[in-house]
Design a protein around this motif. Structure first.
Motif: not given
Lengths: 830, 172, 283
Positions: A93-101, A163-177, A371-376
């Motif tokens: 679970p890469i972020t605390p708010d990650m959406k997982a079906p 049921d997830l309300g979105t096709n976005e699974n998560a956004t993960w950021v690495l920011d050197s600043g 998320f898309t309707t393709k093979t994972l």
């Protein structure tokens, strides 16, 4: 039994020797046990009924005709098996708010990709199960497929999982600043835009969808006829599979045994916990009979997880003198319909590698999983790092073009010089060792870089129909996954340690168990070499045991170039403990102080005397236990768990010379040179083999492979006829060499080699293709750089418009000749 | 059901099979010859390659009934009297395999290739094994192994052990 | 991977095979070498009720000199064609095309008759058969008939072989002393032809006296490039003249579009490859 140590010549060390493999004797004679060869008496066979549609409601499943078919034990849906609420695991679970079906064993109300299981047939034979599967009548109501990542994120898009309300699974950021490891990318871009002596170069790259295509199709047999439920599986991860099976299916972990017998390749494609495996568990428990599943190749192409599939928006900033000042990375990563075991984390494994070997003061990495309707998608050889390496090596070439610089010179200007190691990067990693100058110098010489540049000039001048391009990739990667604390900071669901144990047998032979589970890598040979040296015993006397949770009960398996770097070090640590115990017994038997004992070549000798005890003698003494120190147990055996402190960072310079027939667009790889620094080499034969195979896969991404979907979301090249894996006739001889700056992070100095070739080679090829054509006006060509794409790019660069390539067309002329398995039509066949 | 009589690795068999039974399934499931492997369903990978009446074939692309009356040699019958075939030795010596899954078919095809062309150059080897896919090795060491075996198998080539005096120097 | 059930017969004569075909009706399929049929059966793209194996009919196998022709039995394998001296001497183009078909294992089993009857437009043997004016001997209940290649290929996977008929022999006129070349273009070595060109030319005193050109996968059937043939005859065998003639390669074609090659690219390939094939044949 005190013997006098004979003055012997020191045996030559095993480490570094080109030992032929122990494993081969069985494999070259057919004396093998791949999972499909295991069929206990009474085994039942399953066939999964799969959805032909990418996205559809399941209105009904009529099983009656199939259930009455000869030999059929039963036909089941998820509801019939009571597994509707079971979900397959995602460990990252890469972020605390990650959406997982929920990822079900069989789809119940909705199917989310073409190839998803809807029902399972159980029969006496595989043929009868297959026959009956044709008779299962599923009533679907087609839904809109979700295929394009950017469209999927747009307002009002059809949702894969409403049921997830979105096709976005998560956004993960690495920011050197933000992290304090470097500057802010926003500042770097603003400064470059405001400065006439700076440039900003933006490019979009596409990582096409790939299929791992291990040669052995996946298979499992679940045998309930013992106190433990035994799962034989074609898997890279028997230990993870055991734990995850118990968690997923609600079983007692001590009642499950997993055996990975001979496993025919994986490349990341066999790290999953599969719906079919869990179905076999459920059915074996229900029917109290062994239950077996072996997929066909076409099923594998369709339903086994795919790899890559990212859109990469890359911005690099630099001063006109060539100094890179910042790198901004924005990714979209296609998860497919569900999350695989580590699927959401795959792009993140690349996050730390975009700065690669370069001193880049500001880095921002942001990835949105979709998320898309393709093979994972999930891990495929290199997992995240090939994508990173491709992006940085491609954009360095683009920057060189922008600045009018030789691409090699630009790299040299920006890379970390060898005297600056250890070097902490903008991504926060500390590279312990490396020497980019050395690897590059050797590669350039082997390649005849200057000579080929001259030839290139000449071909351009003569307007030769065959143009020459030179492609460069100076790569590094992080491997040896992974320091457990670091994985913890990335929210990964497990550690990254590895376990080993060493057992000294009464006869002086040595059994070593490892939790790293090989599937072609040659652990048995390489680990034997390590143990032979450390323990001073003959190579032949070492037996490496693995791949059975009752034999090697503890482990985290094989992926991420970790076997040697983590698993091998665990073995070293266990051997150290054996030697420490043996020292006590030797001191006792020799009536000497431990401090006076020297251990070399398998014998303890009392310093300054000729008295000694061989390790085999001590093992026998421990076995008979007639005479041993009172403060210890009569055993030399030892376990070790090794948790690495750091990743390791192999690197290398790869150079490709590609010829392009500008009349047809055909790309011909004429020459490939690579010099890799993988640290200490245990077995040069195995290292070379790993590099060769890695190169073939990386080159295949550049030139041959892509999983194509049509507008309905159907995989249109889902057989080995049209998913064009290269054969021997499609690849050249590779000219490989190694240099070695030993890793300082582990006692062997090893760095790992499993993924290097794949990670490095893809950009080398594509850079070469573009280098051949840029003077004709060609700016970019998507992968794979097929003859058609190359030809079309040339036409467009020359101002000639051509028609669109219908990438999703069912394929006459490919496929089974012109027969399209996805769209069969009447044909006469003789 | 149809009857098939076939000799496999020197043993005679007579069995009733469904006509749809593929030769590879017959070998694996009826005869227990699981050394021959299945890697695809479209005749591309070549993992199932065996010799039928002296020629390499993909045993997934032959019905068992079509082999009736024939002689089959699989990877399991290639070594004779406990001695490996030179091709098997060469695959080991040159690290021409990793996971081993393509290996039985690759070796059987390579042996067939040398039957037709005893001294192939690199290109001829690559084209000669183009019907066999390998995902591990990048093929380079396979090509080396095949060429090395070719040299060893040449008539008159130095054998591992000296030939008995009576035939030494025969050279044929 | 497991075909649907079927019955199986292995007749010993053409007459028996024709009889079995009639009795089997619509659902009967003939298996020759089986290298195209078996993949189709394994994927269950076809499910015949009866499979008739021609492998037991010895008379269908072999290559003989038939006066002004070379006659090849329909069940003659690619492998046997490749090693045959008559083919090398008189129908070299057929051998050159055969060499590019699939791989060694497939060439051991696959047959010329099977390939032609299958009539896959991406198959490599239709174009040379057409270019070389082969004749197909077809046996049925009422005896045999001969169909010229020009009338044999009807459509996608469709030939002039009628219901209850079997292709028994393919006869090629002799092209002794002609130059020939088969130029194949595919994605990978294993892949089917994206486009290919079969060329035979008779060069006389530096100029092209006769030319035969056939195209693979440029329509629903193999296609004869008569425009190119006409343009070549009488020309000196120079690169410029040949290229100019090759520009007519797409006349009468209906190139398919797929992921490997859209129609315009295929047409372009046909012209380029035709030029190369003629140059090689004339060289």
């Amino acid at each position: 039994m005190t013997t006098t140590a004979e003055p012997t010549t020191t045996p030559s060390p095993e480490v570094g020797k080109a030992r032929v493999r122990k494993e081969d004797a069985r494999l070259i004679t057919g004396r093998t046990r791949y999972t499909d060869a295991i069929t206990p008496q009474g085994t039942l066979h399953i066939h999964v009924v799969r959805s032909p549609l990418a996205h559809a409601k399941v209105l009904g499943v009529d099983k009656s005709e199939a259930a009455a078919s000869p030999g059929v034990i039963g036909v089941y849906t998820a509801a019939d098996l009571g597994v509707e609420s079971v979900g397959l695991p995602c460990a990252w679970p890469i972020t605390p708010d990650m959406k997982a079906p929920q990822r079900p064993l069989l789809a119940s109300s909705t199917v989310h990709f073409a190839g998803e299981g809807v029902a399972v047939v159980v029969a006496r034979s595989a043929a009868e199960a297959r026959d009956a599967a044709d008779l299962v009548d599923v009533d679907y109501e087609e839904l809109e497929p979700v295929l394009d990542m950017e469209a999927a994120l747009a307002e009002g898009a059809t949702l894969v999982h409403p049921d997830l309300g979105t096709n976005e699974n998560a956004t993960w950021v690495l920011d050197s600043g933000e992290a304090g490891t470097g500057g802010r990318i926003g500042d770097a871009i603003a400064a470059a835009e405001a400065d006439p002596d700076s440039v900003v170069v933006k490019r979009r790259f596409r990582q096409q969808r790939l299929i791992p295509a291990f040669m052995e199709p996946r298979s499992c047999v679940v045998d309930p006829s013992g106190e433990q439920l035994t799962i034989y599986a074609a898997t890279q991860v028997p230990h993870i599979l055991r734990t995850m099976t118990t968690v997923t299916m609600g079983l007692n972990e001590s009642k499950v045994r997993v055996i990975a017998p001979d496993v025919g390749g994986g490349f990341g494609g066999k790290i999953g916990v599969l719906p079919e495996e869990m179905l076999c568990v459920a059915l074996a428990n229900k029917l109290r009979r062994p239950v077996k599943w072996t997929e066909t190749r076409s099923e594998s192409m369709l339903a086994a997880h795919h790899g890559r599939d990212q859109i990469q928006d890359i911005t690099i900033t630099a001063k006109r003198d060539g100094t890179v000042t910042g790198l901004d990375v924005h990714l979209l990563a296609d998860m497919g319909a569900y999350l695989g075991l580590v699927g959401p984390g795959v792009p993140i494994l690349g996050a730390f590698m975009y700065n690669a070997i370069y001193k880049i003061p500001a880095l921002k990495f942001s990835c949105t999983n979709v998320f898309t309707t393709k093979t994972l998608t999930d891990a495929y050889r290199g997992a995240g790092r090939p994508e990173a390496t491709f992006a940085i090596e491609r954009i360095m070439d683009e920057l060189a073009v922008e600045l009018g610089r030789d691409p090699m010179d630009l790299r040299k200007q920006n890379w970390i010089p060898h005297e600056e190691f250890p070097f902490t990067t903008v991504a926060g990693l500390t590279y312990d060792s490396g020497n980019y100058e050395q690897a590059t110098a050797q590669a350039v010489e082997m390649f005849d870089y200057d000579g080929l540049r001259r030839e290139q000039e000449e071909r351009r001048r003569n307007n030769d129909p065959v143009q020459l391009g030179i492609g460069i990739s100076t790569f590094t990667e992080m491997c040896g996954i992974a320091p457990s604390r670091l994985l913890g900071s990335l929210s990964y669901g497990a550690g990254g340690w590895e376990a080993a144990s060493v057992r000294m047998l009464a006869t002086g032979k040595v059994e070593v168990t490892t939790g790293a589970s090989p599937h072609g890598q040659g652990h048995e040979t390489a680990f034997s070499q390590i143990v032979a040296d450390q323990l001073g015993v003959p190579f032949e006397d070492v037996e490496i045991l693995h791949g059975d949770t009752q034999v090697s009960p503890k482990g985290l398996d094989t992926y991420g170039s970790r076997s040697l770097v983590v698993g091998g070090i665990a073995v070293v640590k266990a051997v150290d403990k054996v030697i420490a115990k043996a020292r006590k017994i030797a001191a006792h038997l020799l009536e000497a102080s431990e401090d006076d004992l020297e251990f070399a070549d398998g014998t303890f000798t009392v310093r300054g005397t000729d008295k000694g005890k061989a390790i085999q003698e001590i093992a026998f003494a421990a076995f008979v236990a007639h005479d041993y120190p009172e403060d210890m147990e009569p055993s030399l055996d030892a376990d070790a768990v090794y948790d690495p402190e750091n990743f390791s960072y192999p690197h290398g310079t790869h150079l490709a010379a590609v010829e392009i027939d500008t009349e047809t667009g055909r790309v011909h790889l004429r020459k490939y040179v690579c010099v890799d620094d993988v640290g200490t080499v245990i077995n040069p034969l195995i290292v070379e083999g790993q590099v060769h195979g890695g190169l073939a896969q990386g080159i295949a991404q550049a030139l041959f492979e892509e999983a194509n979907y049509d507008e309905q979301g159907t995989l249109v090249n889902g057989t080995l006829v049209d998913y064009t894996l290269p054969s021997a006739a499609d690849l050249p001889n590779f000219d490989t060499a190694v240099v070695s700056t030993p890793a300082t992070s582990n006692p062997l100095g090893v760095k790992g080699v499993g993924e290097a070739g794949t990670i490095a080679s893809t950009p080398a090829i594509v850079n070469g293709v573009l280098d051949a054509l840029r003077h004709l006006g060609v700016r970019d060509i998507e992968m794979p750089t097929t003859s058609q794409r190359v030809w079309r790019a040339i036409q467009e660069a020359q101002g000639r418009s051509t028609q669109q390539t219908p990438v999703d067309t069912h394929s006459p002329g490919a496929g089974l000749g012109s027969i399209d398995p996805n769209n069969p039509q009447e044909e006469e066949v003789q | 059901m149809a009857q098939v009589r076939v000799t496999v690795d020197g043993v005679n068999y007579a069995d009733d099979v469904e006509p749809r039974t593929l030769l590879v399934h017959y070998l694996r499931e009826r005869l227990g010859k699981t050394g021959t492997l299945v890697g695809c369903d479209t005749s591309n990978c070549g993992a199932c390659t065996v010799h039928l009446n002296g020629q390499s074939v993909k045993s997934c692309s032959v019905l068992a009934v079509q082999a009736d009356g024939g002689e089959v040699l699989t990877i399991e019958g290639l070594a004779r009297d406990g001695k490996l075939h030179p091709m098997q030795e060469a695959f080991n010596e040159h690290h021409a395999l990793q996971c081993g899954y393509c290996t039985p078919g690759m070796i059987m095809q390579a042996v067939d290739l040398l039957g037709d062309n005893p001294d192939p150059d690199e290109r001829e080897v690559r084209e000669g094994i183009e019907g066999n896919l390998c995902r591990c090795t990048g093929y380079q060491n396979i090509v080396r192994a095949v060429q090395s075996a070719a040299q060893k198998m040449k008539p008159g080539a130095a054998a591992d052990t000296p030939a008995p005096a009576s035939v030494a120097g025969g050279g044929n | 991977m497991i075909p649907a059930k079927f019955d199986y017969v292995k007749p010993a004569s053409v007459a028996d095979a024709v009889r079995a075909l009639r009795e089997g009706g619509d659902d009967a399929k003939i298996i020759a070498g089986g290298q195209s049929l078996l993949p189709v059966l394994r994927l269950r793209l076809a499910a015949p009720s009866l499979v008739i194996d021609l492998g037991g009919i010895a008379e269908l196998r072999g290559i003989r000199d038939d006066g002004d022709r070379i006659a090849i039995g329909a069940m003659t394998s690619y492998y046997d064609i490749l090693r045959d001296d008559l083919v090398k001497q008189h129908v070299a183009l057929l051998g050159q095309a055969t060499e590019t078909v699939a791989d060694n294992q497939v060439r051991h089993r696959g047959t010329l008759g099977g390939a032609l009857a299958h009539a896959d437009p991406a198959g490599d043997l239709g174009a040379p058969a057409l270019a070389l004016d082969a004749e197909m001997v077809i046996a049925g209940e009422s005896g045999t008939r001969t169909v010229p290649a020009a009338e044999f290929f009807v459509d996608y996977f469709t030939t002039a072989i009628g219901e209850g008929e079997i292709l028994t022999e393919i006869r090629f006129p002799k092209y002794t002393g002609w130059g020939s070349h088969y130029e194949k273009f595919n994605r990978t070595a294993q892949a089917w032809s994206m486009c290919a060109v079969a060329v035979a030319v008779r060069v006389d005193g530096g100029s092209i006296a006769e030319a035969r050109v056939g195209l693979t996968n440029m329509g629903t059937t193999p296609i004869r490039a008569t425009g190119v043939e006409q343009a070549l005859v009488g020309q000196q065998a120079t690169a410029e003249a040949i290229r100019a003639a090759a520009d007519r390669a797409t006349e009468g074609t209906a190139a398919p579009s797929d992921a490997d090659a859209a129609a315009d690219y295929r047409e372009h390939l046909a012209r380029v490859l035709t030029g190369r094939a003629v140059l090689a044949a004339a060289g």
